[in-house]
Enzyme design. Structure first.
Site, PDB file in Angstrom:
ATOM      1  N   ASP A 176     -23.535 118.758   0.613  1.00 53.46           N
ATOM      2  CA  ASP A 176     -24.482 119.821   0.613  1.00 53.46           C
ATOM      3  C   ASP A 176     -24.687 120.301   2.021  1.00 53.46           C
ATOM      4  O   ASP A 176     -24.765 119.684   2.700  1.00 53.46           O
ATOM      5  CB  ASP A 176     -25.546 119.452  -0.142  1.00 53.46           C
ATOM      6  CG  ASP A 176     -26.381 118.186   0.000  1.00 53.46           C
ATOM      7  OD1 ASP A 176     -26.088 117.181  -0.300  1.00 53.46           O
ATOM      8  OD2 ASP A 176     -27.267 118.604   0.950  1.00 53.46           O
TER       9      ASP A 176
ATOM     10  N   ARG B 165     -28.359  93.550 -10.752  1.00 56.59           N
ATOM     11  CA  ARG B 165     -29.236  94.777 -10.726  1.00 56.59           C
ATOM     12  C   ARG B 165     -28.376  95.685 -10.920  1.00 56.59           C
ATOM     13  O   ARG B 165     -28.565  97.071 -10.476  1.00 56.59           O
ATOM     14  CB  ARG B 165     -30.194  94.969  -9.757  1.00 56.59           C
ATOM     15  CG  ARG B 165     -31.342  94.131  -9.604  1.00 56.59           C
ATOM     16  CD  ARG B 165     -32.146  94.164  -8.354  1.00 56.59           C
ATOM     17  NE  ARG B 165     -33.296  93.289  -8.309  1.00 56.59           N
ATOM     18  CZ  ARG B 165     -34.465  93.724  -8.568  1.00 56.59           C
ATOM     19  NH1 ARG B 165     -34.910  94.773  -8.674  1.00 56.59           N
ATOM     20  NH2 ARG B 165     -35.509  92.833  -8.533  1.00 56.59           N
TER      21      ARG B 165
ATOM     22  N   ARG C  81     -19.558 104.271  -7.155  1.00 56.55           N
ATOM     23  CA  ARG C  81     -18.528 104.511  -6.002  1.00 56.55           C
ATOM     24  C   ARG C  81     -17.831 103.437  -5.355  1.00 56.55           C
ATOM     25  O   ARG C  81     -16.718 103.495  -5.045  1.00 56.55           O
ATOM     26  CB  ARG C  81     -19.356 105.476  -4.912  1.00 56.55           C
ATOM     27  CG  ARG C  81     -18.364 106.325  -4.040  1.00 56.55           C
ATOM     28  CD  ARG C  81     -18.873 107.293  -3.422  1.00 56.55           C
ATOM     29  NE  ARG C  81     -19.504 108.388  -4.258  1.00 56.55           N
ATOM     30  CZ  ARG C  81     -20.538 109.033  -3.694  1.00 56.55           C
ATOM     31  NH1 ARG C  81     -21.132 108.959  -2.588  1.00 56.55           N
ATOM     32  NH2 ARG C  81     -21.019 110.147  -4.464  1.00 56.55           N
TER      33      ARG C  81
ATOM     34  N   ARG D  39     -15.362 115.721  -5.621  1.00 61.17           N
ATOM     35  CA  ARG D  39     -15.842 114.724  -4.872  1.00 61.17           C
ATOM     36  C   ARG D  39     -14.820 113.516  -4.542  1.00 61.17           C
ATOM     37  O   ARG D  39     -14.871 113.022  -3.509  1.00 61.17           O
ATOM     38  CB  ARG D  39     -17.405 114.107  -5.478  1.00 61.17           C
ATOM     39  CG  ARG D  39     -18.467 115.326  -5.280  1.00 61.17           C
ATOM     40  CD  ARG D  39     -19.704 114.753  -5.794  1.00 61.17           C
ATOM     41  NE  ARG D  39     -20.732 115.784  -5.409  1.00 61.17           N
ATOM     42  CZ  ARG D  39     -21.924 115.652  -5.306  1.00 61.17           C
ATOM     43  NH1 ARG D  39     -22.322 114.477  -4.974  1.00 61.17           N
ATOM     44  NH2 ARG D  39     -22.697 116.794  -4.789  1.00 61.17           N
TER      45      ARG D  39
ATOM     46  N   SER E 290     -22.659 109.987   1.369  1.00 65.06           N
ATOM     47  CA  SER E 290     -22.679 111.637   1.441  1.00 65.06           C
ATOM     48  C   SER E 290     -24.045 111.774   2.308  1.00 65.06           C
ATOM     49  O   SER E 290     -24.768 111.129   2.610  1.00 65.06           O
ATOM     50  CB  SER E 290     -22.874 112.399   0.112  1.00 65.06           C
ATOM     51  OG  SER E 290     -24.208 111.749  -0.538  1.00 65.06           O
TER      52      SER E 290
ATOM     53  N   ARG F  59     -21.192 101.896   6.642  1.00 63.01           N
ATOM     54  CA  ARG F  59     -21.717 102.793   5.278  1.00 63.01           C
ATOM     55  C   ARG F  59     -20.640 103.766   5.334  1.00 63.01           C
ATOM     56  O   ARG F  59     -20.176 104.434   5.969  1.00 63.01           O
ATOM     57  CB  ARG F  59     -23.199 103.308   5.882  1.00 63.01           C
ATOM     58  CG  ARG F  59     -23.408 104.142   5.061  1.00 63.01           C
ATOM     59  CD  ARG F  59     -25.000 104.706   5.092  1.00 63.01           C
ATOM     60  NE  ARG F  59     -25.432 106.060   4.653  1.00 63.01           N
ATOM     61  CZ  ARG F  59     -25.260 106.646   3.289  1.00 63.01           C
ATOM     62  NH1 ARG F  59     -24.979 105.650   2.416  1.00 63.01           N
ATOM     63  NH2 ARG F  59     -25.396 107.647   2.867  1.00 63.01           N
TER      64      ARG F  59
ATOM     65  N   GLY G 128     -23.852 103.985  -1.012  1.00 59.15           N
ATOM     66  CA  GLY G 128     -25.101 104.004  -1.917  1.00 59.15           C
ATOM     67  C   GLY G 128     -25.047 103.554  -3.222  1.00 59.15           C
ATOM     68  O   GLY G 128     -25.977 102.959  -3.923  1.00 59.15           O
TER      69      GLY G 128
HETATM   70  N1  HPA Z   1     -31.031 114.698   2.077  1.00 59.72           N
HETATM   71  C1  HPA Z   1     -31.116 113.280   2.123  1.00 59.72           C
HETATM   72  N2  HPA Z   1     -30.091 112.635   2.027  1.00 59.72           N
HETATM   73  C2  HPA Z   1     -29.062 113.282   1.570  1.00 59.72           C
HETATM   74  C3  HPA Z   1     -28.540 114.753   1.427  1.00 59.72           C
HETATM   75  C4  HPA Z   1     -29.895 115.409   1.831  1.00 59.72           C
HETATM   76  O1  HPA Z   1     -29.743 116.524   1.843  1.00 59.72           O
HETATM   77  N3  HPA Z   1     -27.599 115.093   0.908  1.00 59.72           N
HETATM   78  C5  HPA Z   1     -26.943 113.827   0.841  1.00 59.72           C
HETATM   79  N4  HPA Z   1     -27.937 112.880   1.011  1.00 59.72           N
END
Ligand code: HPA
Length: 234
Positions: free
Chosen positions: A204, A43, A24, A217, A90, A87, A20
């Site tokens: 997370d 962009r 990165r 990370r 995270s 893809r 994304g």
């Molecule tokens: N929600 C949506 N997308 C994400 C999250 C999340 O908690 N963590 C990393 N990408």
């Protein structure tokens, strides 16, 4: 050149990794590819092409969310003839057995809505990964000893969700994690007969509130990039 990608024809490889975050993409290209060259900066959505073990690869940022990913994936497929799109990104963990830093290889990606939903009308299309890529990624992850989960994920349209009941249903139905792009990537690949996969790092956790410290990370994301690269060329 396309509307959103400045690369000349031939500058994009048949295999494309899509994080994304454009920075990165830069980090992964500089860390894992040989002879990485910048091929797009329209962009600020950076893209690089180089080689991995002699195989040409492009690492192109997708931006966040399915509408952004859809622009880049459509142009990569239609105008640059990308055949394999993986893809790397995270996700938020949704099950107790899914820990921070673990890798998720997404077999399916459920969604409420995506840029493609309109064409399906009342049909609930089931976006799924390419099986060959999926099994190669699982083998690569096992060979590295990376703690990996394989199963369904949820591609949400929102990061700041206001529907706790939806998360609850996802958890109840065994969904491993939440991110914001894979369902549209899988749908576009299905439509155009290309191979797609999402390899994700749990950054997370929705239930525990735990989050990966930023200094951890790089190493963790590195595992995911190498799994994706190995899967692409197996
Ligand atoms: N929600 C949506 N997308 C994400 C999250 C999340 O908690 N963590 C990393 N990408």
């Amino acid at each position: 050149m396309t509307v959103h990608i400045g690369a000349k024809s031939g500058q994009i490889a048949e295999t494309v990794l899509m994080p994304g975050d454009p920075y990165r993409a830069k980090w992964a290209a500089q860390t894992f590819l040989e002879g990485a060259e910048l091929v797009n900066e329209v962009r600020g959505m950076l893209g690089f092409t180089g080689t991995y073990k002699g195989n040409r690869v492009t690492i192109q940022g997708s931006g966040m969310g399915m509408p952004s990913l859809s622009i880049y994936a459509n142009e990569l497929i239609r105008d640059y003839n990308a055949q394999t799109l993986i893809r790397i990104g995270s996700c938020g963990g949704m099950q107790p057995q899914v820990g921070i830093r673990d890798v998720i290889v997404a077999m399916t990606a459920s969604t409420i809505t995506s840029p493609s939903s309109g064409i399906f009308r009342e049909l609930n299309f089931a976006p799924c990964a390419d099986y060959g890529l999926l099994s190669a990624a699982v083998k690569a992850a096992e060979a590295r000893g990376t703690k990996t989960h394989v199963g369904g994920i949820y591609s949400s349209d929102v990061f700041y969700a206001e529907r706790p009941d939806l998360d609850e249903q996802m958890v109840r139905h065994g969904i491993l994690g939440v991110e914001m792009e894979a369902a549209e990537l899988y749908t576009l690949a299905a439509r155009h007969g290309r191979r797609a996969l999402a390899v994700l790092t749990v950054s997370d956790h929705l239930q525990t509130g735990e989050a990966l410290p930023s200094e951890d990370r790089e190493k963790t994301f590195g595992d995911m990039v190498e799994i994706a690269l190995e899967a692409a060329f197996t």
